[in-house]
Write a protein that holds these residues in place. Structure first.
Motif, mmCIF file in Angstrom:
data_model
loop_
_atom_site.group_PDB
_atom_site.id
_atom_site.type_symbol
_atom_site.label_atom_id
_atom_site.label_comp_id
_atom_site.label_asym_id
_atom_site.label_seq_id
_atom_site.Cartn_x
_atom_site.Cartn_y
_atom_site.Cartn_z
ATOM 1 N N GLY A 23 0.972 -1.420 0.015
ATOM 2 C CA GLY A 23 0.047 0.178 0.101
ATOM 3 C C GLY A 23 0.960 1.122 0.058
ATOM 4 N N LEU A 24 1.990 1.169 0.339
ATOM 5 C CA LEU A 24 3.139 2.247 0.442
ATOM 6 C C LEU A 24 3.669 2.245 -0.916
ATOM 7 C CD1 LEU A 24 4.537 1.683 3.979
ATOM 8 C CD2 LEU A 24 3.146 3.748 3.155
ATOM 9 N N GLY A 25 3.038 1.422 -1.873
ATOM 10 C CA GLY A 25 3.881 1.741 -3.251
ATOM 11 C C GLY A 25 5.062 0.822 -3.709
ATOM 12 N N THR A 38 13.304 -2.981 -1.789
ATOM 13 C CA THR A 38 12.901 -1.762 -1.057
ATOM 14 C C THR A 38 12.033 -1.795 -0.050
ATOM 15 O OG1 THR A 38 11.069 -1.475 -2.544
ATOM 16 C CG2 THR A 38 13.010 -0.540 -3.442
ATOM 17 N N ALA A 39 11.695 -3.254 0.420
ATOM 18 C CA ALA A 39 10.588 -3.507 1.271
ATOM 19 C C ALA A 39 10.779 -4.934 2.025
ATOM 20 C CB ALA A 39 9.024 -3.489 0.903
ATOM 21 N N SER A 62 11.967 -0.235 3.564
ATOM 22 C CA SER A 62 11.355 -0.132 4.533
ATOM 23 C C SER A 62 11.501 -1.639 5.191
ATOM 24 C CB SER A 62 9.833 -0.031 4.254
ATOM 25 O OG SER A 62 9.614 1.363 3.849
ATOM 26 N N ILE A 63 11.430 -1.624 6.423
ATOM 27 C CA ILE A 63 11.518 -2.951 7.473
ATOM 28 C C ILE A 63 10.198 -3.195 8.253
ATOM 29 C CG2 ILE A 63 12.892 -4.082 8.899
ATOM 30 C CD1 ILE A 63 15.289 -2.986 7.725
ATOM 31 N N SER A 100 10.012 2.592 10.586
ATOM 32 C CA SER A 100 10.693 1.978 9.708
ATOM 33 C C SER A 100 10.109 1.708 8.343
ATOM 34 C CB SER A 100 11.359 0.645 10.522
ATOM 35 O OG SER A 100 10.090 -0.147 10.760
ATOM 36 N N THR A 101 8.884 2.082 8.325
ATOM 37 C CA THR A 101 8.269 2.026 6.752
ATOM 38 C C THR A 101 7.961 3.198 6.418
ATOM 39 O OG1 THR A 101 6.089 1.625 8.140
ATOM 40 C CG2 THR A 101 7.359 -0.301 7.281
ATOM 41 N N ALA A 102 7.959 3.533 5.020
ATOM 42 C CA ALA A 102 7.486 4.806 4.244
ATOM 43 C C ALA A 102 7.445 4.554 2.890
ATOM 44 C CB ALA A 102 8.744 5.570 4.417
ATOM 45 N N PRO A 103 6.729 5.474 2.351
ATOM 46 C CA PRO A 103 6.188 5.157 0.823
ATOM 47 C C PRO A 103 7.662 5.003 -0.081
ATOM 48 C CG PRO A 103 5.085 7.156 1.668
ATOM 49 C CD PRO A 103 6.089 6.494 2.735
ATOM 50 N N TYR A 104 7.192 4.000 -1.025
ATOM 51 C CA TYR A 104 8.308 3.867 -1.990
ATOM 52 C C TYR A 104 8.963 4.896 -2.666
ATOM 53 C CZ TYR A 104 10.206 1.967 -6.504
ATOM 54 O OH TYR A 104 11.089 1.764 -7.404
#
Length: 341
Positions: free
Chosen positions: A183-185, A245-246, A274-275, A333-337
């Motif tokens: 959902g963060l792309g 990236t995730a 993002s982790i 620790s998570t953010a948009p792509y």
């Protein structure tokens, strides 16, 4: 530590004398209810083995007129999930007047399963709870006698037939964590997991299915072990892989180890990668950045397992499974792509 042979059966006082400890200390080692030092525990266990001592639980049970001992079979008592599930069982069991003995099953090998069962079944047990988190527990469930009430606790998607289960819905939580990252792309989510065990877990299947349903072919698992260094080493590989990236990790320890490796290589979390972890251990909110993590309530899992067993002991004709889904604790620790350079 040697003692002369004797014709009578050894008693607990003989064990205490040989080990150089008090009788209550031996009792604590036998029941596991109160911690003792590792040094004393080893002395007591050595004395028990040398004397071939067998606790007279039958005499205690006959004297009291009832059985009030619960046995827990677990592959570990030190790792976070196991320890907190055992703690949840013990807390509510003691409140209901039951004592708890823990028998560690080192592996699924027949000799280890037999050894663990012999220790526990020497007690006059009211019932048994098996932490069905791994293959060793599955073997225990197959071999337990049918005349003792048994309940299992598990995070797998389904259990062995014939036993009431307290479940953590790892599948739903694995999907939620993966869908959060998608959902963060992020175009794809990698899984850093305990291989090959992770392939049989609900969290893995939730991760896998969430991507398949999004039209994504899940990548191979980033293989790790229970050794945190394996997470660090995978983190070094992630640092050199711009397409990653995730990452959804199968426990917080691996996530923190990977985070350290990425930081050393100048890869920013969450701007570059993002982790998400799993367990929501107390330290996870104090890492830098604070770790987003799935939060299974292991203490509650243990309490629910005991409640199921208690219903069996009270003679319930039917005991239904109990299921709760862990929730995702979103932190830093998570953010948009964003594409990695």
């Amino acid at each position: 530590m040697r003692t002369p042979p004797t014709s009578r059966q050894p008693v607990i006082a003989d064990v205490a004398r040989l080990a150089g400890v008090s009788v209550p200390t031996v009792s604590r080692v036998l029941t596991g209810n109160i911690p003792v030092s590792e040094e004393k525990r080893q002395r007591v266990e050595a004395a028990i083995e040398e004397l071939n001592y067998r606790p007279s639980s039958l005499a205690r049970a006959l004297k009291s007129g009832q059985r009030n001992m619960i046995a827990i079979f677990a592959a570990s008592t030190s790792t976070y999930g196991y320890a907190n599930t055992v703690g949840g069982i013990e807390e509510i069991a003691q409140a209901e007047g039951f004592s708890v003995v823990v028998s560690v099953v080192k592996s699924a090998a027949p000799s280890d399963v037999k050894a663990a069962m012999e220790v526990a079944l020497q007690q006059q047990l009211a019932g048994i709870i098996v932490l069905d988190f791994d293959p060793s527990a599955a073997e225990v469930l197959k071999q337990l006698p049918e005349n003792i009430p048994v309940v299992a606790a598990s995070g797998f998607s389904s259990g062995q037939p014939g036993f009431p289960y307290a479940y953590l819905d790892e599948y739903a939580a694995g999907r939620e964590a993966t869908e959060h990252l998608l959902g963060l792309g992020h175009p794809m989510v990698h899984h850093l997991g305990l291989y090959p065990l992770t392939q049989f877990s609900g969290r893995y299947q939730g991760w896998f299915d969430a991507q398949v349903e999004a039209g994504i072919t899940p990548p191979p698992v980033l293989e790790a072990s229970r050794e945190l260094r394996s997470g660090y080493e995978q983190g070094l590989k992630i640092a050199t892989s711009p397409d990653i990236t995730a990452v959804f990790c199968s426990n917080d320890g691996l996530a923190i180890a990977a985070l350290r490796a990425l930081s050393e290589k100048g890869i920013r979390v969450p701007q570059d990668v993002s982790i998400i972890g799993w367990d929501n251990q107390p330290f996870s909110e104090f890492t830098w950045p604070a770790l987003t993590s799935v939060a299974p309530d292991f203490n509650d899992l243990g309490a629910r397992a005991f409640r199921l067993l208690h219903r069996l002991l009270k003679g319930a004709d039917r005991v239904d499974d109990s299921t709760k889904s862990p929730r995702l604790r979103q932190r830093e620790s998570t953010a948009p792509y964003a594409p990695r350079a």
